[in-house]
Structures are given as structure tokens and as C-alpha cells.
Design an enzyme around this catalytic site. Structure first.
Site, PDB file in Angstrom:
ATOM      1  NE  ARG A 121      -4.049  -1.981   1.928  1.00 45.13           N
ATOM      2  CZ  ARG A 121      -3.945  -3.033   2.727  1.00 45.13           C
ATOM      3  NH1 ARG A 121      -3.014  -3.049   3.670  1.00 45.13           N
ATOM      4  NH2 ARG A 121      -4.758  -4.042   2.606  1.00 45.13           N
ATOM      5  CE  LYS A 143      -0.202  14.094 -14.027  1.00 40.89           C
ATOM      6  NZ  LYS A 143      -0.512  14.623 -15.369  1.00 40.89           N
ATOM      7  CD  GLU A 185       7.849  16.717 -21.895  1.00 43.68           C
ATOM      8  OE1 GLU A 185       7.152  17.673 -21.518  1.00 43.68           O
ATOM      9  OE2 GLU A 185       7.378  15.575 -22.134  1.00 43.68           O
ATOM     10  CE  LYS A 227       5.769  17.526 -13.260  1.00 37.96           C
ATOM     11  NZ  LYS A 227       5.902  16.370 -14.109  1.00 37.96           N
ATOM     12  CD  GLU A 237      -3.552  16.630 -15.061  1.00 42.48           C
ATOM     13  OE1 GLU A 237      -2.384  16.218 -14.933  1.00 42.48           O
ATOM     14  OE2 GLU A 237      -4.268  16.372 -16.018  1.00 42.48           O
ATOM     15  NE  ARG A 241       0.901  17.116 -12.148  1.00 44.93           N
ATOM     16  CZ  ARG A 241       1.570  16.296 -11.375  1.00 44.93           C
ATOM     17  NH1 ARG A 241       1.313  16.246 -10.086  1.00 44.93           N
ATOM     18  NH2 ARG A 241       2.508  15.515 -11.879  1.00 44.93           N
ATOM     19  CG  ASN A 245      -1.403  16.933 -19.074  1.00 47.12           C
ATOM     20  OD1 ASN A 245      -0.391  16.360 -18.697  1.00 47.12           O
ATOM     21  ND2 ASN A 245      -2.549  16.882 -18.416  1.00 47.12           N
ATOM     22  CG  HIS A 248       1.772  15.650 -22.827  1.00 49.91           C
ATOM     23  ND1 HIS A 248       2.496  16.802 -22.928  1.00 49.91           N
ATOM     24  CD2 HIS A 248       2.567  14.765 -22.164  1.00 49.91           C
ATOM     25  CE1 HIS A 248       3.675  16.645 -22.339  1.00 49.91           C
ATOM     26  NE2 HIS A 248       3.750  15.416 -21.869  1.00 49.91           N
ATOM     27  CG  HIS A 252      -0.367  10.956 -24.182  1.00 47.03           C
ATOM     28  ND1 HIS A 252      -0.974  11.145 -22.964  1.00 47.03           N
ATOM     29  CD2 HIS A 252       0.960  11.021 -23.952  1.00 47.03           C
ATOM     30  CE1 HIS A 252      -0.044  11.335 -22.039  1.00 47.03           C
ATOM     31  NE2 HIS A 252       1.133  11.265 -22.611  1.00 47.03           N
ATOM     32  CG  HIS A 265       6.781  11.261 -23.890  1.00 42.03           C
ATOM     33  ND1 HIS A 265       5.415  11.082 -23.976  1.00 42.03           N
ATOM     34  CD2 HIS A 265       6.966  12.275 -23.010  1.00 42.03           C
ATOM     35  CE1 HIS A 265       4.810  11.953 -23.183  1.00 42.03           C
ATOM     36  NE2 HIS A 265       5.728  12.688 -22.587  1.00 42.03           N
TER      37      HIS A 265
HETATM   38  P1  NAD Z   1      13.011   6.466 -21.629  1.00 39.00           P
HETATM   39  O1  NAD Z   1      12.862   6.203 -20.203  1.00 39.00           O
HETATM   40  O2  NAD Z   1      12.338   5.573 -22.611  1.00 39.00           O
HETATM   41  O3  NAD Z   1      14.573   6.517 -21.975  1.00 39.00           O
HETATM   42  C1  NAD Z   1      14.962   6.680 -23.319  1.00 39.00           C
HETATM   43  C2  NAD Z   1      16.126   5.747 -23.667  1.00 39.00           C
HETATM   44  O4  NAD Z   1      17.331   6.300 -23.153  1.00 39.00           O
HETATM   45  C3  NAD Z   1      16.010   4.358 -23.060  1.00 39.00           C
HETATM   46  O5  NAD Z   1      16.437   3.448 -24.043  1.00 39.00           O
HETATM   47  C4  NAD Z   1      17.007   4.397 -21.898  1.00 39.00           C
HETATM   48  O6  NAD Z   1      17.563   3.134 -21.586  1.00 39.00           O
HETATM   49  C5  NAD Z   1      18.053   5.328 -22.410  1.00 39.00           C
HETATM   50  N1  NAD Z   1      18.804   6.064 -21.396  1.00 39.00           N
HETATM   51  C6  NAD Z   1      18.325   6.611 -20.260  1.00 39.00           C
HETATM   52  N2  NAD Z   1      19.287   7.328 -19.646  1.00 39.00           N
HETATM   53  C7  NAD Z   1      20.393   7.211 -20.400  1.00 39.00           C
HETATM   54  C8  NAD Z   1      21.711   7.727 -20.302  1.00 39.00           C
HETATM   55  N3  NAD Z   1      22.056   8.572 -19.337  1.00 39.00           N
HETATM   56  N4  NAD Z   1      22.610   7.372 -21.240  1.00 39.00           N
HETATM   57  C9  NAD Z   1      22.258   6.548 -22.278  1.00 39.00           C
HETATM   58  N5  NAD Z   1      21.021   6.062 -22.432  1.00 39.00           N
HETATM   59  C10 NAD Z   1      20.096   6.391 -21.511  1.00 39.00           C
HETATM   60  O7  NAD Z   1      12.499   7.904 -22.069  1.00 39.00           O
HETATM   61  P2  NAD Z   1      12.257   9.268 -21.313  1.00 39.00           P
HETATM   62  O8  NAD Z   1      12.141  10.252 -22.400  1.00 39.00           O
HETATM   63  O9  NAD Z   1      13.185   9.492 -20.197  1.00 39.00           O
HETATM   64  O10 NAD Z   1      10.814   9.053 -20.646  1.00 39.00           O
HETATM   65  C11 NAD Z   1       9.659   8.871 -21.402  1.00 39.00           C
HETATM   66  C12 NAD Z   1       8.596   8.283 -20.507  1.00 39.00           C
HETATM   67  O11 NAD Z   1       8.333   9.191 -19.434  1.00 39.00           O
HETATM   68  C13 NAD Z   1       7.283   8.034 -21.194  1.00 39.00           C
HETATM   69  O12 NAD Z   1       6.793   6.770 -20.831  1.00 39.00           O
HETATM   70  C14 NAD Z   1       6.379   9.122 -20.646  1.00 39.00           C
HETATM   71  O13 NAD Z   1       5.032   8.733 -20.613  1.00 39.00           O
HETATM   72  C15 NAD Z   1       6.935   9.315 -19.281  1.00 39.00           C
HETATM   73  N6  NAD Z   1       6.657  10.650 -18.712  1.00 39.00           N
HETATM   74  C16 NAD Z   1       6.150  10.689 -17.452  1.00 39.00           C
HETATM   75  C17 NAD Z   1       5.906  11.909 -16.851  1.00 39.00           C
HETATM   76  C18 NAD Z   1       5.427  11.959 -15.439  1.00 39.00           C
HETATM   77  O14 NAD Z   1       5.054  13.057 -14.984  1.00 39.00           O
HETATM   78  N7  NAD Z   1       5.438  10.873 -14.717  1.00 39.00           N
HETATM   79  C19 NAD Z   1       6.186  13.109 -17.550  1.00 39.00           C
HETATM   80  C20 NAD Z   1       6.712  13.024 -18.834  1.00 39.00           C
HETATM   81  C21 NAD Z   1       6.951  11.779 -19.414  1.00 39.00           C
HETATM   82  N1  GLY Z   2       3.887  15.565 -17.151  1.00 40.85           N
HETATM   83  C1  GLY Z   2       2.634  16.096 -16.712  1.00 40.85           C
HETATM   84  C2  GLY Z   2       2.487  16.198 -15.226  1.00 40.85           C
HETATM   85  O1  GLY Z   2       3.360  15.820 -14.491  1.00 40.85           O
HETATM   86  O2  GLY Z   2       1.480  16.639 -14.754  1.00 40.85           O
END
Ligand code: NAD
Ligand code: GLY
Length: 368
Positions: A121, A143, A185, A227, A237, A241, A245, A248, A252, A265
Site C-alpha cells: 500500500r 505521477k 519538454e 513544475k 491535477e 496542473r 499536458n 500531450h 499521446h 515521447h
Molecule cells: P526512456 O525512459 O524511454 O529513456 C529513453 C532511452 O534512453 C532508453 O532506451 C534508456 O535506456 C536510455 N537512457 C536513459 N538514460 C540514459 C543515459 N544517461 N545514457 C544513455 N542512455 C540512456 O524515455 P524518457 O524520455 O526518459 O521518458 C519517457 C517516458 O516518461 C514516457 O513513458 C512518458 O510517458 C513518461 N513521462 C512521465 C511523466 C510523469 O510526470 N510521470 C512526464 C513526462 C513523461
Molecule cells: N507531465 C505532466 C504532469 O506531471 O502533470
């Protein structure tokens, strides 16, 4: 080391941003009273040097550290992967006093955060983001979640980390395409809330790969401050907040429709920002100079602003209706008025959206 605070009462935490700081992670965890058992979740390709450096640091500070290495492609952002993390947590006898440390990009952070939100939990978790996108966005704000075959991030929970430890020197090994994704971003923050940041990016047109660590620290902390301010005001949100997006809505849809194969992304968000600005212009809100300023910055950063993949506007429209940002048949849009100023609306006529998408697929009609 720069720090940005996220003030959320008992869920408050610090974001630390610096270079070559992985070796100090153990001490930082000690200061927040973590331990004694911690599990690092990362992926094989990041184990050397980042996961292992985090593990060394934790062990030097006296923590018992176990490790779970998982796949971090977007298809692995699933409940099956979360289950594999639960298995490791049970196997290594982590309990409610334990914590999980996510070392990786947004996929690792979202998966780990969701496992932490739900195991027993809810247990503590720490974000050690290693992509620009994760440092400026996904590691902050709580998130967490996974994808469903019908939609991105459809299953999730709000669960704030207890610390974010962002080391910009990890960005040196990041592939250029991923760095550019993060840049999308960063540009997003400029457009939604910080015209000064946008101006700064206009004045320094070097690719991010050529920025010194100090500049990167400055950029990451500026984005995290924006942020943090927004999340403090609206953690769950229910209002402001949703401006995070921006881009997005279409982004998405493009990701889901293409099974995450066509765009990263950040690239999908870039196309989505271009679409939102054009929609705003079509509604007579954003001026042509706003649309152009954003579009040139995205193009200069090597990001896409057109739909140059085999996706039809009809398919994108259908996918928009399935998104969780669509309520009672109305898609929620974040649209720019000017650089640094956006608003949220669910009153965009679908024909304006479809026409905009059509224009972005076929030769453009705006005089760019
Ligand atoms: P990712 O996590 O897919 O990483 C991209 C690639 O880079 C992967 O292959 C990873 O192994 C590699 N990598 C990571 N760090 C590295 C480094 N230092 N050196 C070499 N390679 C490296 O992509 P991302 O862009 O970091 O994240 C995208 C994800 O985040 C999506 O799923 C998206 O939905 C999510 N997201 C979440 C939020 C949130 O608020 N929680 C906000 C924006 C995006
Ligand atoms: N990436 C959108 C949020 O964190 O609200």
C-alpha cells in the site's frame, strides 16, 4: 549542487541537481532517514556506470541494497513489468520501512514509482533520473503508472518521491535523439509558463549536447522550479496542473496509434505542441508570430512539427476520444495565447482539430 523544494506538507521533498553527484547519493539517503533496505530498479544498459555507482554509494553509507534490472522500452511499461518488480521486492524481503531507487529515464521512473505506490500500500521511492526528459519533467510531481494497450499511462497512481537526485553528467551518454526529446519538454515549459526561458533558448541556439554542465544545471533547475510551483498549487491535477499536458493531447494519440514506434515521447509532444499552437491560431487566439516562434525553435532543436508518418487524421481523431484527457466526449486542450501564457479548454470544434491535423499531414497551408 542546486536544490529546488517541492512543498507538499508531509509529502514535501527536495530535487537536487548537480554534476557528478551519484557518489553522494548514499549520504543524501542517510540524511532523509532512508533504509536499511533499499532496492535499485534500473535497466541493463544503464547499470554500468550509473546503477552500479548508485549501489556503491548506498553500500558505503551502510544500506542493504538489492537490484532489479528490467527492460525500459515503452512496451515494457506494463503491469507485467511491475509484477516482476514486486517479485524482487518480496524475494529480497523489503518491508514497509524500505524504499526503491529508480535509476533511469521516464519509463524506469514511472514503473518504479507505480510499484512503490502499490507495494504494501505504498513505500518510499527515490528518483535518480538519467534522461533530460526525466530530469526536467517525469521524475518530479508524483505521477506514476503504466500503459494499457488502448492508451498511454491509463493505469497509475499519484505517489510523490522522497528525493529526486538529478545528475546532469549522466546526460553525456544519452543518444542525441533522446536529448532532443528532453529539449521538447524544456521548450514546453517556456511556452506554458516562462517567456524568459523561451528567450534564453532563442539566444543560445547551441544543441544541448554542447551545453556545459552549469548551463544544464541552470536549465534543469529552472524547469523543475516551474513544475514544483504548479504541482504545489494543484497536486492532483484538478486545475492548473493540466497545463503541463501541453502538446500531450495529440502527442499521446500519436504514440499509442503507432505502438510507440514512430516517435519518442518528446518528439510526439513536439508535434502535439505544433498542433496546439495551430489550433489556437485557427480559433483566432494565438498570433501567427507565436506559432512561428515555437515552430522554429522546435525545428532548430531537430524536433518534428509535422505528421510525417503513415497516420491518418481520422485515426488520430478516434484515438483522441479514447484519451483520459477526454471527458464526456470533450477533449481537453491546452492552447497558447502567447509565449509564456496558455489556457485550458474543452471547447475546440472537432472539425478545427481535424483540419489542423490534415494540414500537418499534407503540405501546410500556413504561410510559414
Ligand atoms: P526512456 O525512459 O524511454 O529513456 C529513453 C532511452 O534512453 C532508453 O532506451 C534508456 O535506456 C536510455 N537512457 C536513459 N538514460 C540514459 C543515459 N544517461 N545514457 C544513455 N542512455 C540512456 O524515455 P524518457 O524520455 O526518459 O521518458 C519517457 C517516458 O516518461 C514516457 O513513458 C512518458 O510517458 C513518461 N513521462 C512521465 C511523466 C510523469 O510526470 N510521470 C512526464 C513526462 C513523461
Ligand atoms: N507531465 C505532466 C504532469 O506531471 O502533470
Amino acid at each position: 549542487l542546486k536544490t529546488v523544494s517541492v512543498a507538499l506538507g508531509e509529502r514535501s521533498y527536495e530535487i537536487a541537481i548537480g554534476s557528478d553527484i551519484l557518489g553522494e547519493l548514499g549520504e543524501a539517503l542517510g540524511r532523509i532517514g532512508a533504509g536499511p533496505k533499499e532496492m535499485i530498479v534500473s535497466t541493463r544498459r544503464l547499470w554500468q556506470p550509473y546503477g552500479a555507482a548508485a549501489q556503491d554509494s548506498l553500500m558505503k553509507s551502510g544500506f542493504h541494497v538489492s537490484v532489479a534490472l528490467i527492460d525500459d522500452d515503452e512496451e515494457s511499461k506494463s503491469l507485467a513489468t511491475v509484477t516482476s518488480i514486486y517479485d524482487k521486492l518480496v524475494e529480497n524481503e523489503l518491508d514497509r520501512s524500505s524504499g526503491i531507487v529508480a535509476v533511469g529515464g521516464g519509463v524506469i521512473g514511472d514503473l518504479t514509482g507505480f510499484a512503490a505506490a502499490t507495494f504494501m500500500r505504498g513505500i518510499r521511492f527515490i528518483q535518480v533520473p538519467t534522461t533530460l526528459l526525466a530530469q526536467v519533467d517525469s521524475s518530479v510531481g508524483g505521477k506514476t503508472g503504466v500503459n494499457h494497450p488502448r492508451g498511454k499511462n491509463l493505469v497509475g497512481a499519484f505517489h510523490q518521491p522522497t528525493l529526486v537526485w538529478a545528475d546532469v553528467s549522466t546526460l553525456r551518454t544519452l543518444p542525441q535523439r533522446e536529448l532532443r526529446s528532453g529539449q521538447a519538454e524544456v521548450i514546453k515549459y517556456g511556452v506554458i509558463a516562462d517567456a524568459g526561458l523561451f528567450q534564453m533558448l532563442q539566444n543560445d541556439t547551441r544543441p544541448f549536447s554542447r551545453w556545459e554542465n552549469e548551463n544544464l544545471i541552470e536549465i534543469v533547475s529552472r524547469c523543475c522550479s516551474i513544475k514544483a510551483r504548479i504541482v504545489q498549487e494543484d497536486e492532483r491535477e484538478s486545475g492548473i496542473r493540466s497545463i503541463l499536458n501541453y502538446g500531450h493531447t495529440v502527442g499521446h494519440a500519436l504514440e499509442t496509434l503507432s505502438g510507440y514506434r514512430y516517435y519518442t515521447h518528446g518528439e510526439a509532444v513536439a508535434v502535439g505542441m505544433a498542433a496546439s499552437a495551430r489550433i489556437s491560431h485557427a480559433l483566432g487566439i494565438a498570433g501567427e508570430e507565436t506559432v512561428r516562434a515555437q515552430e522554429s525553435m522546435l525545428i532548430d532543436a531537430g524536433l518534428p512539427t509535422r505528421i510525417d508518418r503513415p497516420l491518418s487524421s481520422r485515426d488520430i481523431m478516434q484515438q483522441l476520444n479514447r484519451d483520459k484527457k477526454t471527458l464526456a466526449g470533450h477533449t481537453r486542450w491546452v492552447l497558447p495565447k502567447n509565449i509564456g501564457d496558455v489556457f485550458v479548454t474543452d471547447r475546440v470544434p472537432p472539425e478545427v482539430v481535424e483540419q489542423t491535423l490534415q494540414d500537418m499531414i499534407t503540405p501546410e497551408r500556413m504561410t510559414a
